[in-house]
Write an enzyme that holds these catalytic residues in place. Sequence first.
Site, PDB file in Angstrom:
ATOM      1  N   THR A  60       0.827  -1.206   0.000  1.00 44.62           N
ATOM      2  CA  THR A  60       0.000   0.000   0.000  1.00 44.62           C
ATOM      3  C   THR A  60       0.860   1.253   0.000  1.00 44.62           C
ATOM      4  OG1 THR A  60      -1.735  -1.175   1.194  1.00 44.62           O
ATOM      5  CG2 THR A  60      -1.814   1.229   1.246  1.00 44.62           C
ATOM      6  N   TYR A 148       6.400 -12.298   4.783  1.00 43.96           N
ATOM      7  CA  TYR A 148       5.239 -11.725   4.101  1.00 43.96           C
ATOM      8  C   TYR A 148       5.033 -12.489   2.799  1.00 43.96           C
ATOM      9  CZ  TYR A 148       2.470  -7.969   1.805  1.00 43.96           C
ATOM     10  OH  TYR A 148       1.520  -7.228   1.147  1.00 43.96           O
ATOM     11  N   LYS A 177       2.826 -13.113   7.695  1.00 42.12           N
ATOM     12  CA  LYS A 177       1.670 -12.412   7.140  1.00 42.12           C
ATOM     13  C   LYS A 177       1.254 -13.143   5.875  1.00 42.12           C
ATOM     14  CE  LYS A 177       0.099  -8.273   4.838  1.00 42.12           C
ATOM     15  NZ  LYS A 177       0.517  -7.060   4.132  1.00 42.12           N
TER      16      LYS A 177
END
Length: 305
Positions: A60, A148, A177
């Site tokens: 993001t 991640y 994650k």
Amino acid sequence: MTGPALEGIIAYPVTPFTPGENGGENGGGGDGGVDTEALTALVDRLIDAGCHAIAPLGSTGESAYLDDQEWYTAAEAALAAVAGRVPTVVGVADLTTRGAVRRARFAERAGADAVMVLPQAYWKLDEREVTGHFTAVADAVTVPVMLYNNPATSGVDLSPELMVSLVERVENITMVKESSGDVRRMHRLARLTDGALPFYNGSNPLALAAFAAGAAGWCTAAPCLIPGPVLELHRAVRAGEWDLAREVFQRQLPVLEFILGGGLPTTVKAGLALLGLEVGGPRRPLLPLDPAGTARLAELLAAAG
């Protein structure tokens, strides 16, 4: 393997940009430098809303579109804005292991509580190469490392078995994650570790299912736009009020699906502008949300409350 270092809503700020020389040609401000003042204001909003941790420079945050100096500037500004009020997890990604190590070390020196490492690939990486990359980054720092997995953006898909193997073999790799969009992988992580491995949901539409699967937290940009419903969902889950959790989740789901489908930097920046915080547009080749999309987003935000 240790217990969870993080819990709850881990909020992703976008990386605001100042207007660049091409800002008037569909650039939307994304060709300028990092706007540290706007980044500070956004971090303050997220913490004041009650978010439990801040994670700058993830997908993001357009980390892949920043040069090294811009990345350092954004990392320092975000960490200074947080000022130790909540934990900070800095996203670390680079095509090379050397670059990822350099950024991880910088984040640690700047005060990050943990780093979230996303492998990026031009050439397809095999398991041996992925293992070497994560091990080198983890060995370069002393703070906890979050693996991640986001195959849609990184080009690398980490299996639950590989992630558990890395957690078991490397001391400071302690968290995962999971952003593949497959909740079955979260259940697999829980089964492989008897529930001992803290894992975090990174797929917005799976938030409720992920909490039901045992996720320790939800890594999300949604609090930039709808912090109330996001935090209300977490409170309901933690209280075991699953009927309320389902109602709250269904109310915010259209927003979650819209921002994911339209690209998080593009849609979240458009939403923040609607809410009165100008953060510039996304960096090209990404383009600002078109007028029809902006109008639809305004409707969805109003409905989500």
